[in-house]
Write a protein that holds these residues in place. Structure first.
Motif, short mmCIF file in Angstrom:
data_model
loop_
_atom_site.label_atom_id
_atom_site.label_comp_id
_atom_site.label_asym_id
_atom_site.label_seq_id
_atom_site.Cartn_x
_atom_site.Cartn_y
_atom_site.Cartn_z
N TRP A 72 0.81 -1.22 0.00
CA TRP A 72 0.00 0.00 0.00
C TRP A 72 0.85 1.27 0.00
CZ3 TRP A 72 0.77 -3.16 4.21
CH2 TRP A 72 1.41 -2.59 5.31
N LEU A 73 2.17 1.15 0.24
CA LEU A 73 3.00 2.34 0.29
C LEU A 73 3.08 3.05 -1.05
CD1 LEU A 73 5.94 1.26 2.62
CD2 LEU A 73 3.98 2.71 3.17
N ALA A 74 2.98 2.31 -2.14
CA ALA A 74 3.02 2.96 -3.47
C ALA A 74 1.86 3.95 -3.63
CB ALA A 74 3.02 1.92 -4.57
N PRO A 75 0.60 3.56 -3.36
CA PRO A 75 -0.47 4.56 -3.45
C PRO A 75 -0.34 5.66 -2.40
CG PRO A 75 -1.34 2.43 -2.72
CD PRO A 75 0.05 2.19 -3.21
N VAL A 76 0.22 5.35 -1.22
CA VAL A 76 0.41 6.41 -0.24
C VAL A 76 1.41 7.44 -0.77
CG1 VAL A 76 1.24 6.98 2.08
CG2 VAL A 76 -0.16 4.94 1.73
N ARG A 81 2.49 12.87 -2.96
CA ARG A 81 2.87 13.69 -4.11
C ARG A 81 1.73 14.65 -4.47
NH1 ARG A 81 4.34 9.81 -6.74
NH2 ARG A 81 6.56 9.93 -6.21
N GLN A 82 0.49 14.15 -4.43
CA GLN A 82 -0.65 15.02 -4.72
C GLN A 82 -0.76 16.14 -3.69
OE1 GLN A 82 -4.49 13.16 -5.51
NE2 GLN A 82 -3.45 11.26 -6.08
N ALA A 83 -0.53 15.81 -2.43
CA ALA A 83 -0.60 16.84 -1.39
C ALA A 83 0.40 17.95 -1.68
CB ALA A 83 -0.34 16.22 -0.02
#
Length: 254
Positions: A72-76, A81-83
């Motif tokens: 799940w770290l990849a989507p985190v 990055r979006q933030a």
């Protein structure tokens, strides 16, 4: 939870025992609506932060790119990055701070330097004086640590805010509204009491002594980190608009 909930903040939990604790209580008291996702247990992370006004990423015993152990770290990382790109206020704790540094271009090393556990003195750097979160704190504060990995190089545009004797990077800011703290503002003496005594002994720590020290420091610690939580909640409520800090530091660890 409604998409338009005021102050809706995504909370990423990376381990069963690594919840938001008192930090979550303080943020809720300030009006934030926390959406806690148990990412370690298959909790569904959103693809974007469009429905959120804040991001809180908690700790865990992983390197920020340990996708083989924690897929799940990849989507985190994508959400971090979006933030950064969208100026969604973010606070990263321990692993969360390491993820922020990694995504923004810094370096994190496993089992680097001497470990830290328990209530530890953290020294604020001069640059923290005008920081929107750290500006109201004393120059030396106590914070609960529980780390072996370390951020060894900050992103080039980061604001380096605090250090400790064993770990140069204890707090930093990227841009105007993304903060990382290597320590655990959510942790209490009771948290320390639940740690593995044998593992601590192997690192040279006595758990009972760590608990006693954390208990002695808890009132001061709670006062300081409650203030920081309130200031972060204000940044989220303001849509990421915070008083500007000083310019980039003259030097960062490298």
């Amino acid at each position: 939870m409604a998409a338009d909930a005021p102050g809706r903040t995504l909370v990423v939990q990376n381990t069963p025992g690594g919840g938001p604790g008192r930090l979550g209580d303080w943020l809720r008291e300030q009006g934030l609506a926390l959406e806690v996702v148990h990412a370690y247990d298959g909790g569904r992370l959103p693809e974007t932060l469009h429905a959120h006004r804040g991001l809180l990423v908690l700790g865990g015993g992983y390197m920020p790119d340990a996708d083989d152990r924690a897929p799940w770290l990849a989507p985190v990382r994508g959400l971090v990055r979006q933030a950064l790109e969208s100026s969604v206020p973010m606070l990263g704790v321990c692993l969360g701070a390491q993820l922020l540094a990694y995504v923004a271009g810094g370096t994190v090393r496993a089992a680097h330097g001497l470990p830290e556990s328990g209530s530890t003195e953290v020294t604020l750097r001069p640059e923290a004086l005008d920081d929107p979160l750290f500006g109201g704190l004393p120059s030396r504060v106590k914070a609960v640590e529980h780390r072996v990995d370390a951020i060894t190089r900050l992103p080039g545009d980061a604001h380096w805010l605090a250090r400790s004797e064993r770990c140069p990077v204890q707090a930093f800011r990227v841009g105007e509204s993304a903060w990382g703290v290597q320590f655990h503002p959510e942790a209490t003496a009771e948290t320390v009491r639940g740690w593995d005594a044998d593992a601590l002994r192997e690192q040279g720590f006595d758990r009972d002594e760590l608990v006693r020290t954390a208990e002695a420091d808890e009132a001061e610690s709670a006062r300081n980190w409650h203030g920081l939580a309130c200031r972060f909640a204000s940044v989220v409520a303001a849509g990421g608009r915070a008083e500007r800090g000083p310019g980039a530091p003259e030097s960062v660890p490298g």
